[in-house]
Scaffold this motif. Sequence first.
Motif, PDB file in Angstrom:
ATOM      1  N   LYS A  18      28.280  26.357  28.144  1.00 45.34           N
ATOM      2  CA  LYS A  18      28.757  27.735  28.324  1.00 45.34           C
ATOM      3  C   LYS A  18      28.983  28.334  26.907  1.00 45.34           C
ATOM      4  O   LYS A  18      29.301  27.951  25.919  1.00 45.34           O
ATOM      5  N   VAL A  19      28.572  29.621  26.728  1.00 47.24           N
ATOM      6  CA  VAL A  19      28.870  30.415  25.652  1.00 47.24           C
ATOM      7  C   VAL A  19      29.551  31.862  26.131  1.00 47.24           C
ATOM      8  O   VAL A  19      29.498  32.374  27.044  1.00 47.24           O
ATOM      9  N   GLU A  20      30.337  32.404  25.221  1.00 46.16           N
ATOM     10  CA  GLU A  20      30.726  33.739  25.291  1.00 46.16           C
ATOM     11  C   GLU A  20      29.895  34.797  25.057  1.00 46.16           C
ATOM     12  O   GLU A  20      29.244  34.742  24.021  1.00 46.16           O
ATOM     13  N   LYS A  21      29.876  35.852  26.080  1.00 45.90           N
ATOM     14  CA  LYS A  21      29.087  36.904  25.931  1.00 45.90           C
ATOM     15  C   LYS A  21      29.772  37.998  26.547  1.00 45.90           C
ATOM     16  O   LYS A  21      30.820  38.012  27.039  1.00 45.90           O
ATOM     17  N   TYR A  22      29.304  39.287  26.137  1.00 44.80           N
ATOM     18  CA  TYR A  22      30.007  40.513  26.671  1.00 44.80           C
ATOM     19  C   TYR A  22      29.092  41.113  27.543  1.00 44.80           C
ATOM     20  O   TYR A  22      27.906  41.350  27.504  1.00 44.80           O
ATOM     21  N   VAL A  23      29.883  41.689  28.607  1.00 50.30           N
ATOM     22  CA  VAL A  23      29.075  42.415  29.783  1.00 50.30           C
ATOM     23  C   VAL A  23      30.085  43.864  30.121  1.00 50.30           C
ATOM     24  O   VAL A  23      31.172  43.939  29.669  1.00 50.30           O
ATOM     25  N   ALA A  24      29.324  44.674  30.406  1.00 46.16           N
ATOM     26  CA  ALA A  24      29.778  46.032  30.962  1.00 46.16           C
ATOM     27  C   ALA A  24      30.377  45.734  32.405  1.00 46.16           C
ATOM     28  O   ALA A  24      29.512  45.264  33.269  1.00 46.16           O
ATOM     29  N   GLN A  25      31.483  46.185  32.974  1.00 49.76           N
ATOM     30  CA  GLN A  25      31.848  46.197  33.985  1.00 49.76           C
ATOM     31  C   GLN A  25      32.351  47.531  34.660  1.00 49.76           C
ATOM     32  O   GLN A  25      32.771  48.361  33.451  1.00 49.76           O
ATOM     33  N   ASN A  26      32.208  47.937  35.893  1.00 49.16           N
ATOM     34  CA  ASN A  26      32.715  49.202  36.292  1.00 49.16           C
ATOM     35  C   ASN A  26      34.214  49.580  35.894  1.00 49.16           C
ATOM     36  O   ASN A  26      34.849  48.510  36.043  1.00 49.16           O
ATOM     37  N   PHE A  27      34.587  50.559  35.773  1.00 49.68           N
ATOM     38  CA  PHE A  27      36.025  50.763  35.469  1.00 49.68           C
ATOM     39  C   PHE A  27      36.600  51.817  36.705  1.00 49.68           C
ATOM     40  O   PHE A  27      35.999  52.688  37.269  1.00 49.68           O
ATOM     41  N   ILE A  28      37.318  51.168  37.441  1.00 48.89           N
ATOM     42  CA  ILE A  28      38.009  51.676  38.672  1.00 48.89           C
ATOM     43  C   ILE A  28      39.235  52.598  38.179  1.00 48.89           C
ATOM     44  O   ILE A  28      39.995  52.185  37.410  1.00 48.89           O
ATOM     45  N   THR A  29      39.143  53.747  38.646  1.00 48.18           N
ATOM     46  CA  THR A  29      40.279  54.861  38.012  1.00 48.18           C
ATOM     47  C   THR A  29      41.337  54.805  39.181  1.00 48.18           C
ATOM     48  O   THR A  29      42.309  55.315  38.727  1.00 48.18           O
ATOM     49  N   ASN A  30      41.285  54.606  40.461  1.00 52.46           N
ATOM     50  CA  ASN A  30      42.060  54.703  41.621  1.00 52.46           C
ATOM     51  C   ASN A  30      41.720  54.127  42.824  1.00 52.46           C
ATOM     52  O   ASN A  30      40.507  53.565  42.831  1.00 52.46           O
ATOM     53  N   ASN A  31      42.553  53.839  43.657  1.00 53.07           N
ATOM     54  CA  ASN A  31      42.334  53.289  44.832  1.00 53.07           C
ATOM     55  C   ASN A  31      42.528  54.336  46.207  1.00 53.07           C
ATOM     56  O   ASN A  31      43.293  55.161  45.928  1.00 53.07           O
ATOM     57  N   MET A  32      41.743  54.115  47.277  1.00 50.85           N
ATOM     58  CA  MET A  32      42.016  55.002  48.263  1.00 50.85           C
ATOM     59  C   MET A  32      41.975  54.124  49.540  1.00 50.85           C
ATOM     60  O   MET A  32      40.885  53.353  49.660  1.00 50.85           O
ATOM     61  N   ASN A  33      42.987  54.299  50.259  1.00 58.48           N
ATOM     62  CA  ASN A  33      43.142  53.579  51.458  1.00 58.48           C
ATOM     63  C   ASN A  33      42.631  54.342  52.715  1.00 58.48           C
ATOM     64  O   ASN A  33      41.908  55.239  52.702  1.00 58.48           O
ATOM     65  N   PHE A  34      42.230  53.373  53.777  1.00 61.89           N
ATOM     66  CA  PHE A  34      41.489  53.998  55.153  1.00 61.89           C
ATOM     67  C   PHE A  34      41.967  55.303  55.787  1.00 61.89           C
ATOM     68  O   PHE A  34      41.492  56.235  55.807  1.00 61.89           O
ATOM     69  N   LYS A  35      43.324  55.356  55.671  1.00 68.38           N
ATOM     70  CA  LYS A  35      43.979  56.590  56.258  1.00 68.38           C
ATOM     71  C   LYS A  35      43.602  57.902  55.132  1.00 68.38           C
ATOM     72  O   LYS A  35      43.084  58.969  55.984  1.00 68.38           O
ATOM     73  N   GLU A  36      43.673  57.530  53.911  1.00 71.00           N
ATOM     74  CA  GLU A  36      43.303  58.504  53.112  1.00 71.00           C
ATOM     75  C   GLU A  36      41.992  58.882  53.161  1.00 71.00           C
ATOM     76  O   GLU A  36      41.544  60.289  52.917  1.00 71.00           O
ATOM     77  N   LEU A  37      41.148  57.966  53.331  1.00 73.09           N
ATOM     78  CA  LEU A  37      39.640  58.415  53.465  1.00 73.09           C
ATOM     79  C   LEU A  37      39.498  59.243  54.583  1.00 73.09           C
ATOM     80  O   LEU A  37      38.581  60.095  54.713  1.00 73.09           O
ATOM     81  N   CYS A  38      40.223  58.891  55.777  1.00 69.36           N
ATOM     82  CA  CYS A  38      39.857  59.439  57.157  1.00 69.36           C
ATOM     83  C   CYS A  38      40.277  61.083  56.920  1.00 69.36           C
ATOM     84  O   CYS A  38      39.596  62.044  57.512  1.00 69.36           O
ATOM     85  N   GLU A  39      41.377  61.166  56.292  1.00 66.19           N
ATOM     86  CA  GLU A  39      42.048  62.255  56.019  1.00 66.19           C
ATOM     87  C   GLU A  39      40.837  63.267  55.097  1.00 66.19           C
ATOM     88  O   GLU A  39      40.772  64.620  55.542  1.00 66.19           O
ATOM     89  N   GLU A  40      40.495  62.740  54.263  1.00 62.40           N
ATOM     90  CA  GLU A  40      39.294  63.613  53.297  1.00 62.40           C
ATOM     91  C   GLU A  40      38.072  63.989  54.070  1.00 62.40           C
ATOM     92  O   GLU A  40      37.637  64.957  53.888  1.00 62.40           O
TER      93      GLU A  40
END
Length: 109
Positions: A18-40
């Motif tokens: 095992k070695v340490e490396k650097y990776v890019a990960q997506n940055f999540i800005t917010n969450n939306m729940n099921f009800k909010e998705l339906c409303e949108e």
Amino acid sequence: MAVRYVVRKRKVGFGTQKVEKYVAQNFITNNMNFKELCEEITKIGMVPSGAVKFVLDALIDTLNLNLRKGISIQLGDFGQFRPGLSSECQETEKETTVEHPIRLHKIST
């Protein structure tokens, strides 16, 4: 729209290699729940919220049913859903059985 990401340090490799490396990960800005998705969707599509909820519930149920059957589902630009699993590595083929932890997960690409 630019892709937002953060850089994280990860250990990669197997066993003592095992070695340490650097990776890019997506940055999540917010969450939306099921009800909010339906409303949108209701606001954008001008479809009654009850109909939106019914169709999305049916979609989720159908996806789960077919993923359990091992079927890969392509939803156009939304992505592809396919069943996936991860398990612990074993030294031999005979050792790789259901006795070792197997975790099922859904993947969207």
